[in-house]
Design a protein around this motif. Structure first.
Motif, mmCIF file in Angstrom:
data_model
loop_
_atom_site.group_PDB
_atom_site.id
_atom_site.type_symbol
_atom_site.label_atom_id
_atom_site.label_comp_id
_atom_site.label_asym_id
_atom_site.label_seq_id
_atom_site.Cartn_x
_atom_site.Cartn_y
_atom_site.Cartn_z
ATOM 1 N N LYS A 66 12.927 43.789 -16.253
ATOM 2 C CA LYS A 66 14.327 44.129 -16.530
ATOM 3 C C LYS A 66 15.151 44.215 -15.255
ATOM 4 N N LYS A 67 14.514 44.702 -14.176
ATOM 5 C CA LYS A 67 15.276 44.925 -12.944
ATOM 6 C C LYS A 67 15.774 43.632 -12.307
ATOM 7 N N ILE A 68 15.117 42.485 -12.653
ATOM 8 C CA ILE A 68 15.612 41.210 -12.113
ATOM 9 C C ILE A 68 16.224 40.344 -13.209
ATOM 10 N N ALA A 69 16.220 40.865 -14.460
ATOM 11 C CA ALA A 69 16.719 40.073 -15.577
ATOM 12 C C ALA A 69 18.229 40.207 -15.743
ATOM 13 N N LEU A 70 18.793 41.318 -15.284
ATOM 14 C CA LEU A 70 20.226 41.562 -15.470
ATOM 15 C C LEU A 70 20.887 41.793 -14.114
ATOM 16 N N ASP A 71 22.143 41.328 -13.996
ATOM 17 C CA ASP A 71 22.877 41.595 -12.759
ATOM 18 C C ASP A 71 23.552 42.959 -12.852
ATOM 19 N N GLU A 72 24.389 43.284 -11.840
ATOM 20 C CA GLU A 72 25.006 44.613 -11.810
ATOM 21 C C GLU A 72 25.971 44.838 -12.968
ATOM 22 N N ASN A 73 26.417 43.726 -13.612
ATOM 23 C CA ASN A 73 27.320 43.858 -14.755
ATOM 24 C C ASN A 73 26.577 43.832 -16.091
ATOM 25 N N GLY A 74 25.242 43.817 -16.019
ATOM 26 C CA GLY A 74 24.452 43.805 -17.259
ATOM 27 C C GLY A 74 24.366 42.437 -17.902
ATOM 28 N N GLU A 75 24.757 41.401 -17.166
ATOM 29 C CA GLU A 75 24.689 40.047 -17.685
ATOM 30 C C GLU A 75 23.389 39.374 -17.230
ATOM 31 N N PRO A 76 22.965 38.347 -17.952
ATOM 32 C CA PRO A 76 21.707 37.675 -17.585
ATOM 33 C C PRO A 76 21.746 37.109 -16.176
ATOM 34 N N SER A 77 20.696 37.401 -15.415
ATOM 35 C CA SER A 77 20.539 36.846 -14.077
ATOM 36 C C SER A 77 20.024 35.408 -14.190
ATOM 37 N N LYS A 78 19.865 34.766 -13.022
ATOM 38 C CA LYS A 78 19.299 33.406 -13.042
ATOM 39 C C LYS A 78 17.909 33.408 -13.668
ATOM 40 N N ALA A 79 17.116 34.446 -13.377
ATOM 41 C CA ALA A 79 15.749 34.530 -13.913
ATOM 42 C C ALA A 79 15.772 34.608 -15.438
ATOM 43 N N LEU A 80 16.646 35.474 -15.988
ATOM 44 C CA LEU A 80 16.707 35.612 -17.441
ATOM 45 C C LEU A 80 17.342 34.379 -18.078
ATOM 46 N N SER A 81 18.369 33.832 -17.431
ATOM 47 C CA SER A 81 19.009 32.630 -17.980
ATOM 48 C C SER A 81 18.002 31.488 -18.094
ATOM 49 N N GLY A 82 17.168 31.323 -17.065
ATOM 50 C CA GLY A 82 16.141 30.280 -17.118
ATOM 51 C C GLY A 82 15.148 30.526 -18.241
ATOM 52 N N PHE A 83 14.787 31.800 -18.431
ATOM 53 C CA PHE A 83 13.847 32.149 -19.504
ATOM 54 C C PHE A 83 14.457 31.838 -20.866
ATOM 55 N N LEU A 84 15.736 32.234 -21.062
ATOM 56 C CA LEU A 84 16.408 31.990 -22.339
ATOM 57 C C LEU A 84 16.538 30.500 -22.624
ATOM 58 N N LYS A 85 16.877 29.728 -21.584
ATOM 59 C CA LYS A 85 17.049 28.281 -21.764
ATOM 60 C C LYS A 85 15.726 27.615 -22.132
ATOM 61 N N SER A 86 14.650 28.051 -21.480
ATOM 62 C CA SER A 86 13.348 27.422 -21.740
ATOM 63 C C SER A 86 12.859 27.686 -23.165
ATOM 64 N N LYS A 87 13.308 28.789 -23.752
ATOM 65 C CA LYS A 87 12.862 29.143 -25.104
ATOM 66 C C LYS A 87 13.908 28.832 -26.178
ATOM 67 N N GLY A 88 15.077 28.329 -25.742
ATOM 68 C CA GLY A 88 16.130 28.026 -26.707
ATOM 69 C C GLY A 88 16.702 29.275 -27.351
ATOM 70 N N LEU A 89 16.881 30.351 -26.536
ATOM 71 C CA LEU A 89 17.305 31.648 -27.062
ATOM 72 C C LEU A 89 18.657 32.057 -26.490
ATOM 73 N N SER A 90 19.224 33.114 -27.081
ATOM 74 C CA SER A 90 20.437 33.735 -26.540
ATOM 75 C C SER A 90 20.100 35.177 -26.176
ATOM 76 N N LYS A 91 21.053 35.848 -25.534
ATOM 77 C CA LYS A 91 20.828 37.222 -25.079
ATOM 78 C C LYS A 91 20.496 38.146 -26.245
ATOM 79 N N GLU A 92 21.057 37.834 -27.435
ATOM 80 C CA GLU A 92 20.844 38.684 -28.610
ATOM 81 C C GLU A 92 19.403 38.628 -29.123
#
Length: 690
Positions: A75-101
Motif C-alpha cells: 500500500k505504501k508504494i501503491a498510492l501517491d500523496e493524493n491517494g491516487e494510484p502510483s506507477k506501481a499500482l497503475s501497472g498492476f491494474l493495467k496488467s490485470k485489466g482492472l480499475s481502482k474500484e
C-alpha cells in the motif's frame, strides 16, 4: 446442455488399429472437456472402415468460473500523496485489466498490500472445441502413420473430410485445410458422397439410408444373426472366433451374410489345413456339426446389399477351392518325407542375424528344456519328451504347407510328427511351443509343451538381448513383450515356482557356447530380468493389483514370478485388517532400526532379561520360516503382526544403541532377524500410507 458430433472421414482404415484409435479419440475428448471445466453425460464412439464417429451428449460447464485472489504492490508504494494510484499500482491494474474500484487492502505479515479477486469465466464450449479438437486429432498416433497430400499431420490413412456439429450447427475449425462441415459420405459404391447432416439425431438414420450402419453393435448383431441362421439351415454351427468376428465388423459398413460350399473331397485333409485358409486368409466362418466335424460349407460377409449375391458366392467358392487345392498339394507333398528328415534343412534357415540358424536354436532348446525340467523337478521321461520335441520343433518351418501358410507353424509340426510315429506328447509339445499365440489365447497344457514353450521364449529374449536388441518405447519388432508375457502367464497359471535368473543365465551361456559371443554376461542378465519384471509389474497393475504392494514385492532378489504373485495376493488380503496401519507402523519401525545391524548373530551372554524375551521369539520365527517355505504367506504375516506387538513394546523401553558395542549389535541382530522375515514377503517402506 450441449451435444457435439465429430466424424473423422478416412480412407479404409486397418481393422486392427481401429480400437486403439477409438481409445485415443475418447481419452482426448475427455481430457479436453475436463481441463476446461466441462462435464458430460455420455461419450460414445463408433467406427466403420471409413469413419470414426464421436458423439458427446449432455455437455455442461461444471462451474460458472473460478475466483483467484491476487496480491499486488504494498500500500505504501501503491498510492501517491493524493491517494491516487502510483506507477506501481497503475501497472498492476493495467496488467490485470482492472480499475481502482476493483482493489482492496489487506494486511499480510504486518504490511498492507493491494489485493484483488480475479474472476476467470469458463471458456465457451464453441471455443473449447474449435481450438482443442484439431490438436486432439493431430495427437493421435498409430504405427506407420504417414503424411498425406502434402500436409504435416501424420495419420495411418488420409483424412478426407470432417463433420463437426454442435447443437445442430456446424462448428468450424482449421485442420490443415481439410474440409470441415456437416457433409458426410455414404457407402463407397451404394451411397451418396454428399449427405447433409441437418440434425445430429438424424446422423445414423441418414447414413443407414446410404448403406452405412454406424453402430458397431448393430453391425455385429446383424452378422451373428445371419451367420447363425445360415449355419443352422445346413444342420451345423459356425466356428466362433471373437477376433475374426470383430475384424469382420470393422471392415464392413453394410454387412450381408452369405453361405458357400466346397467339395467334400477336401474334408479328407486335416481340419487345421482347411480352417486356416478359410479364417486367416479369406475371413470365412467354417461350419461344424454337433460332433465338431467340419461340414463342406463356409459363411462370409459382403460389404453391401444382396443384389447379385449369387455371383459373390460363386466368386468366393472359386477363391476358396484354389486355396484348398494349394493346401492339398502342399500337404500331400510334405507327408512323402519322414518328418525328422526336414531337420536336415534347418542349417540353411536363419534364426536371426548374428544368432545362427534354426538347427542351432533347436539344439539350444534341447539344453534349455533339460535345465528347466531339472529346476522344476520334472520326471526324466517327460524331460526326454520335451528334448525330442525341441529337436523337431522347427522342422515344419521348411515344409511347403508352413511356407505357404505361416500361421500353421507348430500345428503342422504336430500333424506331421504324429504321422511319422512320434509319441503323442512330443507332437503336442511341438504345437504348444508357440502358445500363447496372442494375448488371451490358450496356454500350453502338457508338461513337455510347457517346458518347450518357456525354453523357446527365453532363448529368443536372451539371444536378442545378447546382440543388444532391446525393446524401446513402442518399438518391439520381434515380439519380446509378447514372449515375456507368455512366460509369466505360463508360470503363474500353472503355479510353477522357478527362479528365472538361473534359466536366463543358462540361455545366455548357450549362446556363448554356440558363438563365443563377447558381451557383459551379468549386465545382460540384469537387463533381461528388469525387462521381464517390468512386464510383470504392468501385468499386475493391469489386473487391478495395487501398485505399491506390487512394488514392495518385485524388488526381491529371487526372480520367482509365481511366488511374487502369491505374495501380492497374500499381502492384499492381509491389508484388509482393521489394524493394518498400526501393523505397518511396527513393520516399518523394525526395518528402519535394523538398518544399522552388522550381523545376524546374537551373543546371548550380553543380553538382559528383556532382551532374552525377544530372543526367545526365535521359536516363533522358525515357525514363520516354515510357513513361508510352504508359501503360506497369510499365516506368516498374521504371526509377524502379533509378534511385533511385543517387539514394539520392547523398542519403547530399550536403548538399542547401547554404549556396549556387543550389546548394541546383539540387539540390532534381534530386530534384524524379525525384519528379514517381513522383508522376505514384502518391503513395508514402499507402501503408500493413507
Amino acid at each position: 446442455m450441449d451435444k457435439y458430433l465429430l466424424e473423422i472421414g478416412v480412407e479404409e482404415f486397418p481393422a486392427k488399429y481401429i480400437k486403439s484409435t477409438q481409445q485415443q479419440i475418447v481419452s482426448g475428448m475427455k481430457k479436453l472437456l475436463e481441463e476446461n471445466k466441462y462435464e458430460y453425460k455420455e461419450i460414445k464412439i463408433n467406427s466403420t472402415p471409413r469413419r470414426f464417429a464421436l458423439l458427446v451428449d449432455g455437455i455442461s460447464a461444471n462451474s460458472e468460473g473460478t475466483t483467484e485472489k491476487v496480491k499486488g504492490p504494498a500500500k505504501k508504494i501503491a498510492l501517491d500523496e493524493n491517494g491516487e494510484p502510483s506507477k506501481a499500482l497503475s501497472g498492476f491494474l493495467k496488467s490485470k485489466g482492472l480499475s481502482k474500484e476493483d482493489i482492496y487492502f489487506e494486511e499480510l505479515n504486518g504490511v498492507e498490500y493491494v489485493f484483488t479477486n480475479l474472476v476467470h469465466e469458463v471458456e465457451k464450449i464453441e471455443n473449447v472445441l474449435s481450438q482443442g479438437v484439431p490438436s486432439m486429432i493431430s495427437n493421435i498416433t498409430n504405427p506407420r502413420a504417414m503424411r498425406w497430400g502434402g500436409k504435416n499431420i501424420r495419420f495411418l490413412r488420409p483424412i478426407r473430410w470432417i463433420v463437426s456439429i454442435l447443437n445442430d450447427e456446424v462448428l468450424d475449425f482449421d485442420l490443415e485445410g481439410i474440409s470441415v462441415g456437416n457433409i458426410t459420405k455414404g457407402h463407397r459404391t451404394l451411397g451418396s458422397s454428399q449427405i447433409v447432416i441437418d440434425k445430429i439425431e438424424n446422423y445414423e438414420k441418414l447414413l443407414e439410408e446410404n448403406y452405412v450402419i454406424v453402430d458397431e453393435e448393430k453391425r455385429k448383431s446383424i452378422i451373428t444373426r445371419g451367420v447363425n441362421r445360415l449355419a443352422k439351415e445346413k444342420g451345423g454351427n459356425y466356428v466362433h472366433d471373437e477376433d475374426l468376428l470383430e475384424e469382420i465388423v470393422q471392415i464392413n459398413e453394410y454387412p450381408t451374410t452369405f453361405i458357400g460350399s466346397f467339395d467334400t473331397e477336401y474334408l479328407k485333409l486335416p481340419k487345421e489345413v482347411i480352417v486356416t485358409p478359410m479364417k486367416d486368409h479369406q475371413r470365412y466362418f467354417p461350419i461344424e456339426n454337433d460332433q465338431k466335424q467340419l461340414l463342406p460349407y463356409f459363411i462370409s460377409v459382403r460389404n453391401g446389399d444382396k443384389k447379385g449375391i449369387e455371383n459373390v458366392v460363386k466368386g468366393n467358392e472359386k477363391v476358396l477351392v484354389a486355396r484348398l487345392e494349394d493346401a492339398k498339394f502342399f500337404y500331400e507333398q510334405d507327408i512323402q518325407i519322414p518328418f525328422e528328415e526336414y531337420t536336415k534343412q534347418l542349417d540353411s534357415l536363419g534364426f536371426h542375424d548374428g544368432l545362427g540358424n534354426m538347427a542351432q536354436k533347436s539344439n539350444r532348446l534341447k539344453k534349455l528344456v533339460k535345465s528347466l525340467g531339472e529346476q522344476l523337478n520334472i520326471s526324466e521321461d517327460i524331460i526326454e519328451h520335451a528334448r525330442r520335441a525341441a529337436e523337431l520343433s522347427k522342422a515344419d518351418l521348411v515344409t511347403k504347407s508352413v511356407i505357404e501358410f505361416t500361421e500353421l507353424q507348430g500345428t503342422m509340426g504336430k500333424i506331421y510328427s504324429h504321422i511319422s510315429g512320434e509319441n503323442k506328447m512330443v507332437s503336442l509339445a511341438i504345437e504348444e511351443q508357440y502358445m500363447p499365440r496372442h494375448a488371451g489365447a490358450s496356454l500350453p497344457q502338457t508338461t513337455a509343451g510347457i517346458l518347450l514353450s518357456l525354453a523357446d521364449k527365453i532363448d529368443t529374449i536372451a539371444g536378442l538381448h545378447s546382440v543388444d536388441i532391446v525393446v524401446t518405447g513402442s518399438q518391439d519388432p520381434y515380439g519380446q513383450r509378447r514372449s515375456a508375457l507368455g512366460i509369466l502367464n505360463i508360470l503363474i497359471d500353472h503355479k510353477m515356482n522357478l527362479d528365472l535368473e538361473i534359466i536366463v543365465k543358462d540361455a545366455l551361456f548357450n549362446y556363448v557356447e554356440d558363438f563365443g559371443q563377447n558381451f557383459d554376461y551379468e549386465q545382460v542378465t540384469k537387463t533381461i530380468l528388469e525387462f521381464i519384471t517390468q512386464r510383470f509389474r504392468n501385468k499386475m497393475i493391469d489386473e487391478n493389483h495395487k501398485f505399491d504392494i506390487v512394488d514392495s514385492i518385485i524388488g526381491q532378489d529371487k526372480k520367482d514370478y509365481c511366488e511374487m504373485f502369491e505374495k501380492i495376493k497374500a499381502v492384499e488380503d492381509f491389508f484388509g485388517r482393521e489394524d493394518i496401519q498400526d501393523v505397518l507402523t511396527r513393520f516399518v519401525r523394525v526395518k528402519n532400526i535394523s538398518k544399522n545391524a552388522d550381523t545376524l548373530e546374537v551373543d546371548e551372554q550380553v543380553l538382559n532379561e528383556d532382551d532374552k524375551k525377544i530372543y526367545a521369539l526365535k521359536v516363533d520365527l522358525e515357525l514363520i520360516d516354515r510357513k513361508i517355505n510352504v508359501h503360506n504367506y497369510s499365516k506368516a504375516l498374521s504371526r509377524l503382526a502379533n509378534l511385533t506387538v511385543e517387539v514394539d513394546n520392547y523398542l519403547d523401553n530399550t536403548m538399542i544403541n547401547a554404549d556396549d558395542e556387543a550389546l548394541k549389535q546383539s540387539r540390532l541382530a534381534l530386530i534384524k532377524n524379525i525384519s528379514l522375515r517381513v522383508e522376505n514377503i514384502f518391503n513395508p517402506t514402499t507402501i503408500v500410507r493413507s
